[in-house]
Scaffold this active site. Structure first.
Site, short mmCIF file in Angstrom:
data_model
loop_
_atom_site.label_atom_id
_atom_site.label_comp_id
_atom_site.label_asym_id
_atom_site.label_seq_id
_atom_site.Cartn_x
_atom_site.Cartn_y
_atom_site.Cartn_z
N SER A 10 0.85 -1.20 0.00
CA SER A 10 0.00 0.00 0.00
C SER A 10 0.88 1.24 0.00
CB SER A 10 -0.89 0.01 1.24
OG SER A 10 -1.49 1.28 1.38
N TYR A 23 -4.32 -0.60 9.63
CA TYR A 23 -4.08 -0.94 8.23
C TYR A 23 -2.64 -0.64 7.84
CZ TYR A 23 -4.51 -0.94 3.14
OH TYR A 23 -4.34 -1.20 1.81
#
Ligand code: ZN
Length: 657
Positions: free
Chosen positions: A541, A554
Site C-alpha cells: 500500500s 491498516y
C-alpha cells in the site's frame, strides 16, 4: 449401450448431411465410444457441380472436429471418383495421401479430411461410422481376441488384423471385406484399434454400431469381465502435496517446459493404482493407436522420471531405424504416472492437454482391467505403437503455430480473488497462459469462472487448516505452484489510535499480516519446486512509504507485511524464489469504493469525483487492471533478476517520490 436416436430430434436434421451430423453427435455423446476428436463418420452424397455435372462426394469428418459437437462445416467434401482411383495405386505415402485428399475437395475452406478417408470411400455403403469402443477393445486386446470376436459376432462383422491407419489399412479392408462378408454383414472389427458399422441410412448405420457394441458388452458381462473392482476408499491425502509437486518438477525438467499435472484420486483410479499386479498390467501398451500420441506408449509406475526417460530414449533408439527419415525424439517425460499413494497423474503442457490425457487413460484403465478379467490384456507390438507415436501426420496436428503465452504450464495462487485487484490478477494470469487457483472468503469465488484453468476455493485465510486444504486441492488440480499473489486484505475505517479497539487491531493484523505469514510458510516448499523458480508478489500500500492519519492498524499491518516480504526475499533467494511488493494507491474500482462513497469523499475535499480519482502527479486514474498488470508482470521475465523490490503504482505521489 442403448441407442440415443429420437424421432423428434432427428426430424430437425433434414437432408443426408444433416442426418450425418445428428448421428455423429449421438456417437460423440457416449464417451465409451469416442473421446476427444477420436472416431470418424462419413456419408456419400450425389451432387451437381457449378458447371452442371453430377458427381459423388464423400463427406468425411474433418480433422480438428469432435463428433459430439460437429456441424456440417466439420465434414470435408472429397470427390469420390478420385478417391477410388487412388485406392488402385500400389502404394501411397502419407504426405502424398494428405496432398491428394486436400486438393480434391469441393470446398477450399473445409478442414483437412480424416486419414481414414480412402477407407470410408471404399466401403460400398452410404453411411459409415467408426469408433474406438471400450467394450470392443476390451475383447480384441486379449491373447485370443480374434477368436472371441468371431464367437460374439459370427459373420455379422469382418475381422481385420492390425494395420496402422492410412492407405495400407484402406487397401487391406477393401481386399478382405468383399471376400469375407455376406448379406448379414453390418460392420468390421479392427483388432487392437476399433470398430466400423455401415448402412444405407444414418439411423441404420448408427444403430448397428450400438447393436455391435452392446453385443460386446453383454459378452463381457457373461464372461464376468464387466464389473470392475472398486477401491476401498477415496483418500484426499493432504500430506502428499510436496511429493506431487516434486513429481511435477521432475516431469517439467524432463519435458524442458513447465507442465501441468492433474491427479485423479477417484475410487476407480486408486483401485487401479493400488493393484498388486500394476507394474506388469500397465506396461503392455495402449488400448488403441488413437491414444498413443497423447498418453505415450506406457505410463510411468512410481516417481522415478529419470529412469522412465532413460527407458523411453532406449525404446526410441531401438525403433528409429529408418536412416532416410530420421525422426527427432519427443521429450522423454511421461504423460501418465501411476502411484499407489497418488492415484493416477496426467501431465500436459496445459490443463486442457492434461485433462485429455486423464480422460484417455481412464478409458484405458477400464479396457485393461476388463481384458485382464477376460484372460489377459494384450496390446500391439512395440514396433507398431512406435510407428503411431512417431507418425508425422499425428505429430503435425499437435504442433501449434506461434509461441505459447509466457506462463503456459505454470500455476498461480491469488488470495482475495473474487473481486477488485485479486480478480484482475486472475484475468492477467489467464491472459498469460497460467492456471489459477483463486481463494476468497466470498462463496462466489467457487463459481467465478467456469473454465479448466481456474479453481475457485472458498477459504478463510486466517485459519491454517483452511489454507492447507486449499493448497492440497490446488496441487491435486494442477500439480504445483509457481506464483503466489498475496492480495487479500481488509481496510476498516475509524482507526484513530486514541480510540482504537483491541479486537479491530487484532482482526486487521490477522488478515493482513498473520494470514500471509501462514501462506508464505505453507507455500514455500512448493514454490521451491517451481520449474522456473518461484515468484511472490505482495500487494502492499502507498500507506507503507506515506501513511495517513486514521488508518493505523491498516498501515501498520501493510508495513509489517512489506518487511516480511523483504526478509522472505533474503531467505528464499537461495531457493530461486523472488519476492517483490507493489504499493498501489487510490484504486477506486474495487468493492469498498461505491459511487456514493466516492462522491462523499470528493465533496469532502471540495473537488469533482474525477479530480479526486486523478489526484496524483500524473493526473491519471489507477485501475485494478493496472495494478494487476504490474503485480503479474513482476512474476515475468522483465523482473527475472529483481527481488526484494517495492514498486509504487499510484500515478506519482509527492510524499512517496
Ligand atoms: Zn480409428
Amino acid at each position: 449401450m442403448q441407442s440415443l436416436w429420437q424421432d423428434r430430434e432427428a426430424s430437425e436434421y433434414r437432408g443426408d448431411l444433416a442426418q450425418r451430423v445428428y448421428t455423429s453427435r449421438l456417437l460423440g455423446r457416449d464417451k465409451t465410444l469416442v473421446l476427444h476428436g477420436g472416431g470418424n463418420t462419413s456419408v456419400k452424397i450425389r451432387e451437381t457441380s457449378l458447371v452442371g455435372e453430377a458427381e459423388d462426394i464423400l463427406y468425411v469428418k474433418g480433422s480438428g472436429w469432435d463428433l459430439e459437437f460437429i456441424e456440417e462445416a466439420g465434414f470435408s467434401p472429397v470427390r469420390m471418383s478420385h478417391l477410388l482411383q487412388l485406392a488402385k495405386l500400389e502404394a501411397l505415402s502419407d504426405p502424398q495421401m494428405v496432398n491428394e485428399l486436400v486438393t480434391h475437395m469441393t470446398r477450399a475452406a473445409a478442414p483437412a479430411p480424416s486419414v481414414e478417408t480412402i477407407l470410408h470411400a471404399l466401403l460400398p455403403h452410404k453411411y459409415v461410422d467408426h469408433t474406438h469402443s471400450d467394450a470392443v477393445l476390451a475383447v480384441t486386446n486379449t491373447r485370443d481376441g480374434e477368436r472371441r470376436i468371431k464367437e460374439i459376432y459370427g459373420d455379422k462383422v469382418v475381422v481385420i488384423p492390425y494395420v496402422m491407419p492410412g492407405f495400407d489399412l484402406a487397401r487391406l479392408c477393401a481386399e478382405l471385406l468383399p471376400r469375407q462378408s455376406n448379406a448379414g454383414t453390418i460392420g468390421m472389427v479392427l483388432l487392437n484399434h476399433g470398430i466400423f458399422s455401415f448402412g444405407s441410412t444414418a439411423r441404420e448405420s448408427y444403430e448397428r454400431m450400438i447393436e455391435l457394441v452392446a453385443m460386446a458388452e453383454r459378452y463381457l458381462e457373461k464372461e464376468r469381465a464387466w464389473h470392475l473392482p472398486a477401491a476401498a476408499v477415496s483418500l484426499e491425502n493432504t500430506g502428499l502435496t510436496t511429493a506431487i509437486a516434486e513429481l511435477r518438477r521432475n516431469i517439467s525438467r524432463c519435458a524442458a517446459n513447465p507442465m501441468i499435472v492433474s491427479t485423479d484420486v477417484s475410487a476407480a483410479a486408486r483401485a487401479f493404482a493400488g493393484r498388486t499386479d500394476i507394474s506388469t498390467l500397465s506396461q503392455q501398451g495402449p488400448a488403441t493407436p488413437d491414444h498413443v500420441i497423447r498418453t505415450k506408449r506406457l505410463p510411468m509406475i512410481g516417481r522415478d522420471v529419470e529412469k522412465y526417460a532413460d527407458e523411453y530414449r532406449a525404446y526410441f533408439h531401438q525403433n528409429a531405424t529408418n536412416a532416410k527419415d530420421p525422426k527427432t525424439i519427443l521429450d522423454a517425460a511421461p504423460r501418465v504416472a501411476i502411484d499407489p499413494e497418488f492415484g493416477i497423474c496426467a501431465a500436459g503442457r496445459t490443463i486442457k492437454d492434461a485433462r485429455i490425457v486423464a480422460d484417455l487413460y481412464a478409458h484405458t484403465v477400464d479396457v485393461i482391467q476388463r481384458s485382464t478379467l477376460l484372460g489377459g490384456y494384450q496390446a500391439l507390438p512395440a514396433r507398431d505403437i512406435f510407428d503411431v507415436e512417431y507418425w508425422d501426420l499425428e505429430q503435425a496436428k499437435l504442433r501449434k503455430a506461434g509461441a505459447p503465452p509466457p506462463f503456459t504450464g505454470e500455476v498461480a495462487l491469488v488470495t482475495g480473488a473474487a473481486s477488485g485487484i485479486g480478480k484482475a490478477c486472475v484475468d492477467a494470469l489467464h491472459a498469460r497462459g497460467a492456471a489459477v487457483v483463486g481463494l476468497d472468503i466470498d462463496q462466489k469465488i467457487t463459481t467465478l469462472y467456469k473454465r479448466a484453468d481456474f479453481l475457485g476455493l472458498h477459504c478463510d485465510i486466517t485459519l491454517r487448516s483452511s489454507i492447507v486444504d486449499a493448497i492440497a486441492a490446488a496441487i491435486r488440480a494442477y500439480g504445483g505452484l509457481d506464483m503466489l499473489i498475496l492480495n487479500a486484505g481488509i481496510f476498516p475505517g475509524g482507526e484513530s489510535i486514541s480510540m482504537l479497539d483491541d479486537a479491530l487491531w487484532r482482526n486487521v493484523m490477522s488478515v493482513n499480516l498473520d494470514a500471509n505469514l501462514i501462506l508464505l510458510r505453507e507455500c514455500h516448499p512448493l514454490l521451491k519446486l517451481a520449474p522456473r523458480g518461484g515468484r511472490v508478489t505482495v500487494i502492499g500500500s502507498k500507506n507503507v512509504p506515506a501513511p495517513g492519519p486514521g488508518a493505523s492498524a491498516y498501515s501498520a499491518s501493510k508495513a509489517a507485511l512489506t518487511q516480511l516480504a523483504r526478509v522472505a526475499a533474503l531467505e528464499w533467494g537461495a531457493d530461486n524464489i523472488r519476492v517483490n511488493t507493489v504499493h498501489p494507491n487510490a484504486v477506486f474500482d474495487t468493492a469498498i469504493w461505491s459511487d456514493e462513497v466516492l462522491a462523499a469523499r470528493a465533496a469532502h475535499y471540495g473537488v469533482s469525483v474525477d479530480e479526486y480519482k486523478r489526484n496524483n502527479v500524473l493526473k491519471t486514474e489507477i485501475t485494478s487492471r493496472d495494478v494487476a498488470a504490474l503485480a503479474v508482470g513482476m512474476c515475468g521475465a522483465l523482473f527475472a533478476k529483481t527481488t526484494g523490490a517495492q514498486v509504487p503504482i499510484d500515478g506519482g505521489n509527492e510524499r512517496v517520490i
